[in-house]
Design an enzyme around this catalytic site. Sequence first.
Site, mmCIF file in Angstrom:
data_model
loop_
_atom_site.group_PDB
_atom_site.id
_atom_site.type_symbol
_atom_site.label_atom_id
_atom_site.label_comp_id
_atom_site.label_asym_id
_atom_site.label_seq_id
_atom_site.Cartn_x
_atom_site.Cartn_y
_atom_site.Cartn_z
ATOM 1 N N ASP A 185 0.770 -1.303 -0.034
ATOM 2 C CA ASP A 185 0.053 -0.087 -0.072
ATOM 3 C C ASP A 185 0.903 1.317 0.148
ATOM 4 O O ASP A 185 1.796 1.201 0.620
ATOM 5 C CB ASP A 185 -0.921 -0.150 1.128
ATOM 6 N N HIS A 208 2.669 3.256 -9.143
ATOM 7 C CA HIS A 208 2.625 1.787 -8.995
ATOM 8 C C HIS A 208 3.740 1.155 -9.821
ATOM 9 O O HIS A 208 4.388 0.055 -9.616
ATOM 10 C CB HIS A 208 1.040 1.495 -10.147
ATOM 11 N N LEU A 260 10.451 -21.105 -4.722
ATOM 12 C CA LEU A 260 9.688 -20.141 -3.963
ATOM 13 C C LEU A 260 8.121 -20.107 -4.939
ATOM 14 O O LEU A 260 8.253 -19.919 -5.892
ATOM 15 C CB LEU A 260 10.268 -18.668 -4.094
HETATM 16 C C1 FPP Z 1 -1.964 0.563 -3.196
HETATM 17 O O1 FPP Z 1 -1.566 1.723 -3.328
HETATM 18 C C2 FPP Z 1 -1.344 -0.543 -4.324
HETATM 19 C C3 FPP Z 1 -2.242 -0.880 -5.312
HETATM 20 C C4 FPP Z 1 -3.455 -0.806 -5.323
HETATM 21 C C5 FPP Z 1 -1.743 -1.866 -6.259
HETATM 22 C C6 FPP Z 1 -0.358 -2.666 -6.049
HETATM 23 C C7 FPP Z 1 0.100 -2.868 -7.556
HETATM 24 C C8 FPP Z 1 1.524 -2.956 -7.785
HETATM 25 C C9 FPP Z 1 2.449 -2.756 -6.625
HETATM 26 C C10 FPP Z 1 1.891 -2.773 -9.165
HETATM 27 C C11 FPP Z 1 1.292 -4.057 -9.798
HETATM 28 C C12 FPP Z 1 1.517 -5.480 -9.673
HETATM 29 C C13 FPP Z 1 1.985 -6.512 -10.385
HETATM 30 C C14 FPP Z 1 2.454 -7.829 -9.656
HETATM 31 C C15 FPP Z 1 2.691 -6.264 -11.487
HETATM 32 P P1 FPP Z 1 -2.497 2.756 -3.367
HETATM 33 O O2 FPP Z 1 -2.731 3.076 -4.993
HETATM 34 O O3 FPP Z 1 -3.790 2.280 -2.652
HETATM 35 O O4 FPP Z 1 -1.811 3.976 -2.869
HETATM 36 P P2 FPP Z 1 -2.381 5.193 -1.816
HETATM 37 O O5 FPP Z 1 -3.486 4.378 -0.704
HETATM 38 O O6 FPP Z 1 -1.345 5.718 -1.358
HETATM 39 O O7 FPP Z 1 -3.398 5.782 -2.732
#
Ligand code: FPP
Length: 242
Positions: A25, A42, A136
């Site tokens: 997150d 992201h 893994l």
């Molecule tokens: C939360 O940050 C993160 C997500 C909703 C997506 C997580 C995805 C990735 C790390 C990349 C894609 C994954 C792969 C496997 C290629 P947020 O956007 O909710 O952050 P915020 O709470 O600060 O707005």
Amino acid sequence: MINKTDNLNNNNNQNVPNHIAIIMDGNGRWANQRNIPRSLGHRAGVEALKNIVKKSADIGIKYLTLFAFSTENWNRPEKEVSALMKLLKEFLKKESIRLHKNGVKITVIGDITLFSDELINQITKVEEMTKMNKKLTLSIALNYGGRNEITRAVKKIIENNYKVEDIDEHIINQNLDTKGIPDPDLLIRTSGEYRLSNFLLWQCAYTEFWFTDILWPDFTPMDLENAIKGYQNRERRFGSVK
Ligand code: FPP
């Protein structure tokens, strides 16, 4: 001389968790702090993820489960959803070969039926290519929600005409997306949020939680080591007394 990695190595019997689950997150806030589009947050998150997968394999973690896209994430602006899908496709295309060479088995949990045929094919191919790998198991949660997973498991159980008296926790486990994957020992959530957000609801019954204020793109292998050290200081009683 023993370095930090040796300290945490599973082979040294240091109680390295068998299964770590991560809620990655804070990508959006990381991007906001830099006045850049959320999609770049992201993208930076994927770089952090690659380092964490490598570190996990190096220290002998056997299962790593990452929350990449939740059943609720469809509510985000279309631009952000498509940026996430693009990153996912790129990851599967570019990283899967390298991960395969390094003995990583890739599986997806969640209901992927809503994804494009192209993405479903890509996922199926990567799962098939890596299915014999033993180093893994990397599970990527996509269109995943714990309640959705349990609901689908109930439907499967009914469709398979199980007798009521035969239904037990084992049968439920067998019908979840995580079938064959042990429950997480440690769950990490970054960015200072203290919630499970519908992630692995059934599986986290006895999981230890580790929360940190670090935003996901800034989360380093050293931070993973710190979380593991924290875990190693916990006393797990699984409901009994010591
Ligand atoms: C939360 O940050 C993160 C997500 C909703 C997506 C997580 C995805 C990735 C790390 C990349 C894609 C994954 C792969 C496997 C290629 P947020 O956007 O909710 O952050 P915020 O709470 O600060 O707005």
